[in-house]
Design a protein around this motif. Sequence first.
Motif, PDB file in Angstrom:
ATOM      1  N   UNK A  94       1.215  -1.482   0.242  1.00  0.00           N
ATOM      2  CA  UNK A  94       0.079   0.098  -0.566  1.00  0.00           C
ATOM      3  C   UNK A  94       0.996   1.170   0.347  1.00  0.00           C
ATOM      4  N   UNK A  95       1.756   1.008   0.664  1.00  0.00           N
ATOM      5  CA  UNK A  95       2.971   2.424   0.727  1.00  0.00           C
ATOM      6  C   UNK A  95       3.425   2.645  -0.460  1.00  0.00           C
ATOM      7  N   UNK A  96       3.971   1.231  -1.380  1.00  0.00           N
ATOM      8  CA  UNK A  96       4.408   1.563  -2.767  1.00  0.00           C
ATOM      9  C   UNK A  96       3.150   2.416  -3.880  1.00  0.00           C
ATOM     10  N   UNK A  97       2.623   1.177  -3.553  1.00  0.00           N
ATOM     11  CA  UNK A  97       1.178   1.909  -4.799  1.00  0.00           C
ATOM     12  C   UNK A  97       0.918   3.390  -4.587  1.00  0.00           C
ATOM     13  N   UNK A  98       0.954   3.861  -2.480  1.00  0.00           N
ATOM     14  CA  UNK A  98       0.824   5.906  -2.742  1.00  0.00           C
ATOM     15  C   UNK A  98       2.037   6.565  -3.314  1.00  0.00           C
ATOM     16  N   UNK A  99       2.824   5.810  -2.903  1.00  0.00           N
ATOM     17  CA  UNK A  99       4.243   6.742  -3.301  1.00  0.00           C
ATOM     18  C   UNK A  99       3.877   7.004  -4.731  1.00  0.00           C
ATOM     19  N   UNK A 100       4.380   5.454  -5.309  1.00  0.00           N
ATOM     20  CA  UNK A 100       4.354   5.788  -6.895  1.00  0.00           C
ATOM     21  C   UNK A 100       3.160   6.963  -7.977  1.00  0.00           C
ATOM     22  N   UNK A 101       1.976   6.811  -6.985  1.00  0.00           N
ATOM     23  CA  UNK A 101       0.736   7.677  -7.261  1.00  0.00           C
ATOM     24  C   UNK A 101       1.034   8.827  -7.296  1.00  0.00           C
ATOM     25  N   UNK A 102       1.531   9.663  -5.924  1.00  0.00           N
ATOM     26  CA  UNK A 102       2.090  10.670  -5.399  1.00  0.00           C
ATOM     27  C   UNK A 102       3.099  10.897  -6.246  1.00  0.00           C
ATOM     28  N   UNK A 103       4.316  10.616  -6.605  1.00  0.00           N
ATOM     29  CA  UNK A 103       5.294  11.138  -7.477  1.00  0.00           C
ATOM     30  C   UNK A 103       4.867  11.408  -8.961  1.00  0.00           C
ATOM     31  N   UNK A 104       3.889   9.705  -9.437  1.00  0.00           N
ATOM     32  CA  UNK A 104       3.767  10.202 -11.302  1.00  0.00           C
ATOM     33  C   UNK A 104       2.922  11.478 -11.220  1.00  0.00           C
ATOM     34  N   UNK A 105       1.964  11.561 -10.277  1.00  0.00           N
ATOM     35  CA  UNK A 105       0.868  13.382  -9.893  1.00  0.00           C
ATOM     36  C   UNK A 105       2.079  14.552 -10.092  1.00  0.00           C
ATOM     37  N   UNK A 106       2.933  14.517  -9.338  1.00  0.00           N
ATOM     38  CA  UNK A 106       4.175  15.436  -8.756  1.00  0.00           C
ATOM     39  C   UNK A 106       4.451  15.866 -10.658  1.00  0.00           C
ATOM     40  N   UNK A 107       4.853  14.574 -11.362  1.00  0.00           N
ATOM     41  CA  UNK A 107       6.268  15.533 -12.679  1.00  0.00           C
ATOM     42  C   UNK A 107       5.210  15.078 -13.349  1.00  0.00           C
ATOM     43  N   UNK A 108       3.760  14.620 -13.189  1.00  0.00           N
ATOM     44  CA  UNK A 108       2.691  15.404 -14.771  1.00  0.00           C
ATOM     45  C   UNK A 108       2.759  16.570 -14.167  1.00  0.00           C
ATOM     46  N   UNK A 109       2.273  17.127 -13.047  1.00  0.00           N
ATOM     47  CA  UNK A 109       2.036  18.420 -13.025  1.00  0.00           C
ATOM     48  C   UNK A 109       3.468  19.752 -13.784  1.00  0.00           C
TER      49      UNK A 109
END
Length: 111
Positions: A94-109
Amino acid sequence: MNCEVQHLAENIRYRILIIYGEQYILDMERFFWEIIFPFLFCTLPSPIFKVENQGIEEKLKVTKKEKVSSGQVIMWGVIAVVLGKFFTPLVVKLLQLYHNNYYKEKISSGY
C-alpha cells in the motif's frame, strides 16, 4: 500547629491531614503547568477538603488489581508477532502504491 499526615496505602494522590482532631483530605495531584513552572504555583494553595464522614478513608483506599499471568503475556506477544508478519507485506504494498501515485502526479503537473 498540631498536624499529622497519614499516607493512604498505594494511593499517591491523596493524603489525610489531622489538624486539631479534625480530618481533611489533601489532593496532591500535579498538573502539567505546575510541573513545568513550579515557581509560579508555589504560592497557590493546594485543594483540601474537610471530612465529615469517618468512613471516607476506606473509600479512598486502592483495591489491588489482579495480576496478569506470564502465560497471557506470552500468548498476546505471539499473536502480535504473527499479525505483524501477516500485515507487513500488505502495508508495504500500500505504501509503494501511494508513493508511486504521488510522484506520478508531481511529475505530470510539472512541479
